[in-house]
Design an enzyme around this catalytic site. Structure first.
Site, PDB file in Angstrom:
ATOM      1  N   GLU A 187       0.524 -31.979 -20.251  1.00  0.00           N
ATOM      2  CA  GLU A 187       0.231 -31.071 -19.134  1.00  0.00           C
ATOM      3  C   GLU A 187       1.480 -30.768 -18.316  1.00  0.00           C
ATOM      4  OE1 GLU A 187      -2.985 -32.698 -16.892  1.00  0.00           O
ATOM      5  OE2 GLU A 187      -4.477 -32.329 -18.467  1.00  0.00           O
ATOM      6  N   HIS A 221      -8.636 -26.395 -15.290  1.00  0.00           N
ATOM      7  CA  HIS A 221      -9.663 -27.433 -15.280  1.00  0.00           C
ATOM      8  C   HIS A 221     -11.073 -26.873 -15.095  1.00  0.00           C
ATOM      9  CE1 HIS A 221      -5.993 -29.742 -14.481  1.00  0.00           C
ATOM     10  NE2 HIS A 221      -6.644 -30.801 -14.892  1.00  0.00           N
TER      11      HIS A 221
END
Length: 338
Positions: A187, A221
């Site tokens: 990430e 997300h």
């Protein structure tokens, strides 16, 4: 020192497109293969408020080991593709640059690779202080939660801490590998290194890079809403829970993105953001109310520790992160280079 350009070689719209591409391929890779996709039983199930339903045998949930393995592979390949895209971009820009940059065509790709690795933050700091101090900024901010952990004797080498129960599960289970190893590394590479590298090539301001680019990290997300909706019964109540949880997660992950973008740009290194990501995943969100309720006789001290952590963060975030090697944080006296 990475190869630089006197003027931004790409437009801001190109940087936006690349950042969206990096985020989209990262999230999309989690659903590309059948093994990585989740599956849930159809139909709503009425449950008590806040209760999660029991997993059916033929379902595939996010924490299933085979799902995690497939997603870790997909995320790693997606991360590699994003890094490759940045290398090819820099190589293409180098080929378009004046020939005075490099007279040897055979050296163009090696130079592009070397400069891209530096732009992505894969260079090691020049001293141990440049490595350690930026990694301590995040723990300073968490002084309050760390003090509460100390009160509960759960810090390293305290009574309720052990190597077997407190450390090994972080790195010997598939959930641990996802949450504390592969997840943070991939990430940060995608949403910090690759995105900020392209925005810097476009000549974006520091403020835009710090406060706008992390929103993609937060929005990445949103797909967790589908998981929450299904796990809590596929009802109206489950939908409301999924929306609220997703909005909250998007907000705090974006705030975290501001922090790690700042760390990356100040240091020019990927190490501090990755360490901060791992540390925050281990600590979780601060639970001030629960900690005060657990130790009511230490209420004032806990509050003071939280306030000192915030004050310490404000002081250390500039003093402990400065690096003369960072291409992303040139002083006002330096000539702007991209």
């Amino acid at each position: 020192m990475p190869l630089v350009f006197a003027e931004p070689p790409i437009s801001l719209s190109t940087a936006h497109s690349l950042a969206v591409f990096f985020a989209g391929t990262y999230v999309g890779s989690l659903y590309f293969s059948k093994n990585a996709r989740l599956s849930f039983k159809q139909g709503g199930i009425k449950l008590k408020q806040g209760q999660q339903r029991t997993k059916e045998q033929d379902e595939r949930w996010r924490d299933d080991p085979d799902v995690i393995r497939a997603r870790l592979t997909a995320a790693s390949l997606s991360t590699l593709s994003s890094c490759t895209a940045v290398v090819l971009l820099v190589w293409k820009l180098l080929r378009w640059a004046p020939k005075s940059v490099t007279d040897n065509v055979d050296q163009e790709f090696p130079i592009a690779l070397e400069t891209t690795l530096a732009r992505l933050g894969f260079d090691l700091p020049s001293s141990w202080l440049e490595l350690v101090l930026p990694c301590l900024v995040t723990p300073v901010l968490f002084l309050g939660p760390l003090y509460a952990s100390w009160l509960s004797s759960s810090l390293p080498f305290q009574r309720h801490w052990s190597l077997k129960c407190s450390v090994l599960p972080l790195f010997t289970t598939w959930q641990g590998v996802r949450n504390y190893v592969v997840g943070p590394i991939t990430e940060e590479i995608v949403f910090r290194s690759c995105s900020l590298a392209t925005y810097h090539l476009a000549g974006a301001s520091r403020a835009k890079m710090i406060f706008l680019s992390p929103w993609l990290f937060g929005l990445a997300h949103v797909h967790h809403a589908w998981d929450i909706y299904n796990r809590y019964g596929r009802t109206g109540s489950a939908a409301r829970r999924a929306v609220i949880a997703t909005l909250f997660q998007t907000s705090y992950t974006s705030l975290f993105g501001f922090h790690t973008a700042f760390l990356f740009m100040r240091t020019g290194s990927l190490i501090p953001p990755v360490i901060a990501h791992i540390f925050c995943n281990i600590m979780g969100l601060p639970q001030y109310s629960a900690q005060v309720a657990m130790f009511p006789h230490r209420r004032k001290v806990i509050r003071m520790a939280y306030l000192l952590g915030i004050a310490g963060y404000i002081v250390t975030m500039n003093r402990w992160t400065s690096s003369p090697r960072s291409l992303y944080w040139r002083s006002a006296h330096d000539v702007a280079m991209f």
